[in-house]
Design a protein around this motif. Sequence first.
Motif, PDB file in Angstrom:
ATOM      1  N   GLU A  39     -55.836-130.714  28.101  1.00 54.39           N
ATOM      2  CA  GLU A  39     -55.879-131.044  26.949  1.00 54.39           C
ATOM      3  C   GLU A  39     -55.540-130.549  26.015  1.00 54.39           C
ATOM      4  OE1 GLU A  39     -57.560-133.398  25.988  1.00 54.39           O
ATOM      5  OE2 GLU A  39     -58.373-134.439  28.241  1.00 54.39           O
ATOM      6  N   PRO A  40     -54.491-130.983  25.442  1.00 53.51           N
ATOM      7  CA  PRO A  40     -54.507-132.791  24.993  1.00 53.51           C
ATOM      8  C   PRO A  40     -53.678-133.201  25.931  1.00 53.51           C
ATOM      9  CG  PRO A  40     -53.879-131.720  22.873  1.00 53.51           C
ATOM     10  CD  PRO A  40     -53.798-130.595  23.973  1.00 53.51           C
ATOM     11  N   SER A  41     -53.720-134.702  26.179  1.00 54.34           N
ATOM     12  CA  SER A  41     -52.471-134.769  27.551  1.00 54.34           C
ATOM     13  C   SER A  41     -51.961-135.240  27.628  1.00 54.34           C
ATOM     14  CB  SER A  41     -53.868-136.573  27.480  1.00 54.34           C
ATOM     15  OG  SER A  41     -53.006-136.983  25.851  1.00 54.34           O
ATOM     16  N   HIS A  42     -50.980-134.687  26.364  1.00 55.60           N
ATOM     17  CA  HIS A  42     -49.541-134.859  26.334  1.00 55.60           C
ATOM     18  C   HIS A  42     -49.180-133.221  26.514  1.00 55.60           C
ATOM     19  CE1 HIS A  42     -50.600-131.945  22.827  1.00 55.60           C
ATOM     20  NE2 HIS A  42     -49.298-131.151  23.044  1.00 55.60           N
ATOM     21  N   LEU A  43     -50.475-132.064  27.083  1.00 54.39           N
ATOM     22  CA  LEU A  43     -49.347-131.301  27.869  1.00 54.39           C
ATOM     23  C   LEU A  43     -49.883-131.193  28.828  1.00 54.39           C
ATOM     24  CD1 LEU A  43     -52.511-128.230  26.059  1.00 54.39           C
ATOM     25  CD2 LEU A  43     -49.910-128.627  25.971  1.00 54.39           C
ATOM     26  N   ARG A  44     -50.395-132.727  29.531  1.00 55.25           N
ATOM     27  CA  ARG A  44     -50.141-132.335  31.359  1.00 55.25           C
ATOM     28  C   ARG A  44     -48.924-132.763  31.522  1.00 55.25           C
ATOM     29  NH1 ARG A  44     -55.066-136.750  31.189  1.00 55.25           N
ATOM     30  NH2 ARG A  44     -56.294-135.128  29.788  1.00 55.25           N
ATOM     31  N   THR A  45     -48.022-133.699  30.476  1.00 58.34           N
ATOM     32  CA  THR A  45     -46.545-133.910  31.073  1.00 58.34           C
ATOM     33  C   THR A  45     -45.844-132.850  31.235  1.00 58.34           C
ATOM     34  OG1 THR A  45     -47.508-136.448  30.141  1.00 58.34           O
ATOM     35  CG2 THR A  45     -44.843-136.002  30.454  1.00 58.34           C
ATOM     36  N   LYS A  46     -45.950-132.070  29.588  1.00 61.80           N
ATOM     37  CA  LYS A  46     -45.174-131.084  29.737  1.00 61.80           C
ATOM     38  C   LYS A  46     -45.524-130.042  31.016  1.00 61.80           C
ATOM     39  CE  LYS A  46     -43.983-128.019  26.112  1.00 61.80           C
ATOM     40  NZ  LYS A  46     -44.774-127.807  23.973  1.00 61.80           N
ATOM     41  N   ALA A  47     -46.722-129.884  31.123  1.00 59.85           N
ATOM     42  CA  ALA A  47     -46.861-128.950  32.106  1.00 59.85           C
ATOM     43  C   ALA A  47     -46.008-129.368  33.763  1.00 59.85           C
ATOM     44  CB  ALA A  47     -48.340-128.506  32.637  1.00 59.85           C
ATOM     45  N   LEU A  48     -46.526-130.748  34.014  1.00 66.95           N
ATOM     46  CA  LEU A  48     -45.599-131.024  35.044  1.00 66.95           C
ATOM     47  C   LEU A  48     -44.201-131.285  34.486  1.00 66.95           C
ATOM     48  CD1 LEU A  48     -46.839-132.981  37.316  1.00 66.95           C
ATOM     49  CD2 LEU A  48     -45.920-134.882  36.733  1.00 66.95           C
ATOM     50  N   ASN A  49     -43.548-131.317  33.993  1.00 68.57           N
ATOM     51  CA  ASN A  49     -41.891-131.397  33.503  1.00 68.57           C
ATOM     52  C   ASN A  49     -41.635-129.048  34.321  1.00 68.57           C
ATOM     53  OD1 ASN A  49     -42.100-134.254  33.285  1.00 68.57           O
ATOM     54  ND2 ASN A  49     -41.653-134.149  31.048  1.00 68.57           N
ATOM     55  N   TRP A  50     -42.528-128.547  32.903  1.00 67.65           N
ATOM     56  CA  TRP A  50     -42.293-127.650  33.248  1.00 67.65           C
ATOM     57  C   TRP A  50     -42.620-126.407  34.179  1.00 67.65           C
ATOM     58  CZ3 TRP A  50     -38.483-125.445  30.203  1.00 67.65           C
ATOM     59  CH2 TRP A  50     -38.231-125.341  29.736  1.00 67.65           C
ATOM     60  N   GLY A  51     -43.506-127.173  35.506  1.00 67.77           N
ATOM     61  CA  GLY A  51     -43.483-126.807  36.680  1.00 67.77           C
ATOM     62  C   GLY A  51     -43.048-127.177  37.414  1.00 67.77           C
ATOM     63  N   LEU A  52     -42.790-128.276  37.352  1.00 69.15           N
ATOM     64  CA  LEU A  52     -41.159-128.359  38.389  1.00 69.15           C
ATOM     65  C   LEU A  52     -40.242-128.189  38.406  1.00 69.15           C
ATOM     66  CD1 LEU A  52     -42.248-132.208  39.251  1.00 69.15           C
ATOM     67  CD2 LEU A  52     -43.110-131.095  40.509  1.00 69.15           C
ATOM     68  N   VAL A  53     -39.642-127.740  37.068  1.00 71.37           N
ATOM     69  CA  VAL A  53     -38.292-127.639  36.737  1.00 71.37           C
ATOM     70  C   VAL A  53     -38.489-126.016  37.123  1.00 71.37           C
ATOM     71  CG1 VAL A  53     -36.973-125.950  35.084  1.00 71.37           C
ATOM     72  CG2 VAL A  53     -37.673-128.014  34.813  1.00 71.37           C
ATOM     73  N   ALA A  54     -39.272-125.193  37.509  1.00 70.16           N
ATOM     74  CA  ALA A  54     -39.710-123.798  38.025  1.00 70.16           C
ATOM     75  C   ALA A  54     -40.000-124.325  39.482  1.00 70.16           C
ATOM     76  CB  ALA A  54     -40.689-123.477  37.658  1.00 70.16           C
ATOM     77  N   ALA A  55     -40.273-125.195  39.844  1.00 73.40           N
ATOM     78  CA  ALA A  55     -40.934-125.511  41.529  1.00 73.40           C
ATOM     79  C   ALA A  55     -39.189-125.584  41.983  1.00 73.40           C
ATOM     80  CB  ALA A  55     -41.550-126.688  41.647  1.00 73.40           C
ATOM     81  N   PHE A  56     -38.195-126.476  40.922  1.00 74.05           N
ATOM     82  CA  PHE A  56     -36.866-126.564  42.056  1.00 74.05           C
ATOM     83  C   PHE A  56     -36.497-125.318  41.872  1.00 74.05           C
ATOM     84  CE2 PHE A  56     -32.724-127.382  41.332  1.00 74.05           C
ATOM     85  CZ  PHE A  56     -31.805-127.830  42.120  1.00 74.05           C
ATOM     86  N   LEU A  57     -36.811-124.451  41.164  1.00 75.31           N
ATOM     87  CA  LEU A  57     -35.961-123.358  41.536  1.00 75.31           C
ATOM     88  C   LEU A  57     -36.117-122.187  42.504  1.00 75.31           C
ATOM     89  CD1 LEU A  57     -35.698-122.026  37.667  1.00 75.31           C
ATOM     90  CD2 LEU A  57     -33.862-122.689  38.745  1.00 75.31           C
ATOM     91  N   LEU A  58     -37.977-122.935  42.757  1.00 74.54           N
ATOM     92  CA  LEU A  58     -38.151-121.519  43.496  1.00 74.54           C
ATOM     93  C   LEU A  58     -38.198-122.439  45.163  1.00 74.54           C
ATOM     94  CD1 LEU A  58     -42.373-120.824  42.729  1.00 74.54           C
ATOM     95  CD2 LEU A  58     -40.143-119.503  42.789  1.00 74.54           C
ATOM     96  N   ARG A  59     -37.744-123.875  45.221  1.00 73.19           N
ATOM     97  CA  ARG A  59     -37.148-124.398  46.416  1.00 73.19           C
ATOM     98  C   ARG A  59     -35.971-123.851  46.322  1.00 73.19           C
ATOM     99  NH1 ARG A  59     -38.701-130.460  47.792  1.00 73.19           N
ATOM    100  NH2 ARG A  59     -41.040-130.980  46.673  1.00 73.19           N
ATOM    101  N   ALA A  60     -35.018-123.793  45.602  1.00 74.88           N
ATOM    102  CA  ALA A  60     -33.297-123.974  46.041  1.00 74.88           C
ATOM    103  C   ALA A  60     -33.631-121.631  46.425  1.00 74.88           C
ATOM    104  CB  ALA A  60     -32.660-123.723  44.889  1.00 74.88           C
ATOM    105  N   LEU A  61     -34.459-121.210  46.445  1.00 71.33           N
ATOM    106  CA  LEU A  61     -34.296-119.701  46.991  1.00 71.33           C
ATOM    107  C   LEU A  61     -35.457-119.819  47.984  1.00 71.33           C
ATOM    108  CD1 LEU A  61     -34.762-117.328  45.877  1.00 71.33           C
ATOM    109  CD2 LEU A  61     -36.560-116.756  45.788  1.00 71.33           C
ATOM    110  N   LEU A  62     -35.976-120.747  48.100  1.00 71.96           N
ATOM    111  CA  LEU A  62     -36.195-120.979  49.667  1.00 71.96           C
ATOM    112  C   LEU A  62     -35.279-121.386  50.446  1.00 71.96           C
ATOM    113  CD1 LEU A  62     -39.539-120.589  51.598  1.00 71.96           C
ATOM    114  CD2 LEU A  62     -39.689-123.507  50.638  1.00 71.96           C
ATOM    115  N   ILE A  63     -34.624-122.032  49.749  1.00 67.14           N
ATOM    116  CA  ILE A  63     -34.100-122.931  50.982  1.00 67.14           C
ATOM    117  C   ILE A  63     -32.754-121.857  51.228  1.00 67.14           C
ATOM    118  CG2 ILE A  63     -31.709-124.536  50.943  1.00 67.14           C
ATOM    119  CD1 ILE A  63     -33.603-126.224  49.164  1.00 67.14           C
TER     120      ILE A  63
END
Length: 251
Positions: A39-63
């Motif tokens: 909360e507030p709700s706009h942080l959900r979208t922000k966390a989703l976007n930044w979290g998935l950017v970090a997730a892609f970097l970790l995926r690339a390392l995992l690959i």
Amino acid sequence: MVPAVLLHTAGTLGALALLEAVLSADNAVAIAALVRDLEPSHLRTKALNWGLVAAFLLRALLICLAVWVVRYPQVQVLGGLYLIWLAARHFQAQLNGEADDDALDPDRPRLPFASVIGLVALTDLAFSLDSVTAAVAVTDEIWLVIAGGAMGVAMLRLLAGLVMGWMERFVNLQNAAYLTVLAVGLRLTAKVLAPALAPSEAAVLVMMLVFFAWGFSRRREDQLEEVVPLVPPLVPPVAAVQVSSSSGSGV
């Protein structure tokens, strides 16, 4: 020769995209459940976007380390245990009396924004163990696997956004998401420690369908009054008022 190479590359990318789409469903619901409490709700979208950017970097390392991951199955055990811990943490909060409806309570303890981003990235990494292993089996070209992973993250973003909206409408959906996380975590762990007891992918899919049938079974009380007509009216309300007023003036 060149068209044949391009055709093969396009076909491989299509296969990887389809693979990622199929394997991203459970991942999306888990990530949506993680960011829902912000909360507030706009942080959900922000966390989703930044979290998935970090997730892609970790995926690339995992690959890039995929051969090492396949050689050492203990990595899958760690991923499975992490998912089990994630589900246990949620249900422990439920047992302590923190209901899903408390998500809007400003006094409820919440994870810091940066911690949620880290959890999103780690959760995607744990869910990616199976998909990366399968993708490497499709092609040896690392750049193709990374491109497939990028498409997977994009599809994951769309799916997670949809699921977040659904969680605002349905009471049991967040618990259904964490039951899915628990099932996937148990499967990853059992595949290494007790292969004979590990459920098949089909069995996990059936469990997911059962969980989500229950998850969509009850709307939140504040959503019950919002009934959307299945068939729109033939005449919009504003136009109807104008027609009636003009006919009244003619009389």
